[in-house]
Scaffold this active site. Structure first.
Site: not given
Length: 348
Positions: A123, A94-96
């Site tokens: 996130y 996952y990222c932002w």
């Protein structure tokens, strides 16, 4: 043809082996899914560099530089961290907000042959869920407070309750702080407010809401950390068990519990600094002299008599929660603490 990675909508179903946060180190440090590892596709400096080029020069140039840095960093992570992993390994990335950073990482991992999943919404979706959960759960908690004046061994009693099968919520443990002016724990930094809430979320998820949860009575702030409003609102109306102990017993306990401060007297300065405007200069000067003479027992007793006990009495009047049981502590030996904890579990 590229191998397709899967889109995952929930990070809690355990059909993956590793959670990988590909955001920058500073983003990860502020908050992340508990248990995740950080494999940034761009460092903080690289992210800043690409962002500057994007704004001031050219979007296309920023994409070229960003993609080359991303590819290089992903290759490094695979070589250094995952090269020995078997083909059955299932990572969640996952990222932002489930965008390009995690997509790039997920594509390459899936091309290797690993069973890769990307977290939808990233996130941001996780953070929104944590906040919503904490907001909704406060009123559902069956909290019983463990209260008592400073030095009443409340934290040790709370831990003993847990060791004997009781449910606890250790807010001070989650905050890495003992909850007073002298509460900073050497060699431990407090988490950010956001990561405290992440850790709190995971602790709350483990609890059985049909059963009582023992919590140490706190102020609304533990060091730099604020207890979420819904949980604090529940705490201030919850019944409490009061631990009674005379000042000599509490003073002895504190001198042992804060032994590291006696060995490093400069750690006591926060209480002197924090109270110098609220108490008389004569009293504060007497504390400084006791510190210089290393008379820890006298100093601790004076702290209790002149600050902590009056503050406790004042707060108790303001937040007059029902006392459902009083326990007189005869000592704070391990056996006595276990005995107190056992009586609390049995009676409640």
């Amino acid at each position: 043809m590229l191998k397709k990675y899967k889109i995952k909508k929930n990070w809690e179903y355990k059909d993956f082996d590793t959670i990988i946060d590909v955001r920058s180190p500073s983003e990860f440090e502020e908050d992340h899914i508990v248990g995740a590892i950080n494999c940034p596709v761009l460092s903080d400096l690289e992210r800043e560099k690409v962002g500057t080029i994007y704004k001031r020069e050219s979007t296309f140039k920023a994409k070229i530089i960003g993609s080359s840095l991303t590819a290089r960093n992903i290759a490094k992570h695979i070589e250094e961290r995952f090269s020995e992993y078997k083909g059955s390994w299932q990572p969640l990335v996952y990222c932002w907000r489930g965008g390009q950073r995690s997509k790039a990482f997920a594509i390459i991992l899936s091309e290797v042959g690993w069973r890769t999943q990307q977290l939808e919404g990233g996130y941001k979706e996780y953070r929104n869920h944590v906040l919503e959960f904490i907001d909704n759960i406060g009123s559902k908690l069956k909290i019983i407070l463990i209260s008592g004046k400073t030095g009443s061994a409340k934290t040790k009693i709370l831990h003993s309750i847990a060791q004997q099968g009781g449910q606890i919520l250790d807010l001070e443990g989650l905050a890495n702080h003992k909850g007073s002016l002298l509460g900073k724990i050497p060699n431990f930094n407090q988490p950010s407010q956001k990561f405290f809430e992440s850790k709190l979320y995971y602790q709350l998820k483990k609890l059985n809401l049909r059963k009582q949860i023992f919590v140490e009575a706190e102020s609304s702030k533990i060091g730099n950390i604020h207890i979420p409003k819904t949980i604090w609102a529940k705490m201030i109306v919850s019944p409490r068990i009061e631990i009674k102990a005379d000042i000599h017993l509490r003073s002895n306990f504190l001198v042992k519990d804060y032994e590291y401060m006696c060995k490093n007297p400069e750690l006591i300065n926060p209480i002197i600094f924090g109270l110098r405007k609220r108490l008389s200069k004569k009293l504060v000067d007497s504390w400084k002299e006791l510190i210089n003479q290393r008379k820890w027992q006298e100093l601790t007793t004076s702290f209790l008599e002149n600050h902590y006990d009056p503050s406790y009495s004042s707060n108790t009047i303001k937040n007059d929660r029902k006392v459902i049981k009083e326990i007189k502590a005869l000592s704070f030996s391990s056996s006595e603490i276990a005995k107190i904890a056992n009586s609390i579990i049995k009676d409640i």
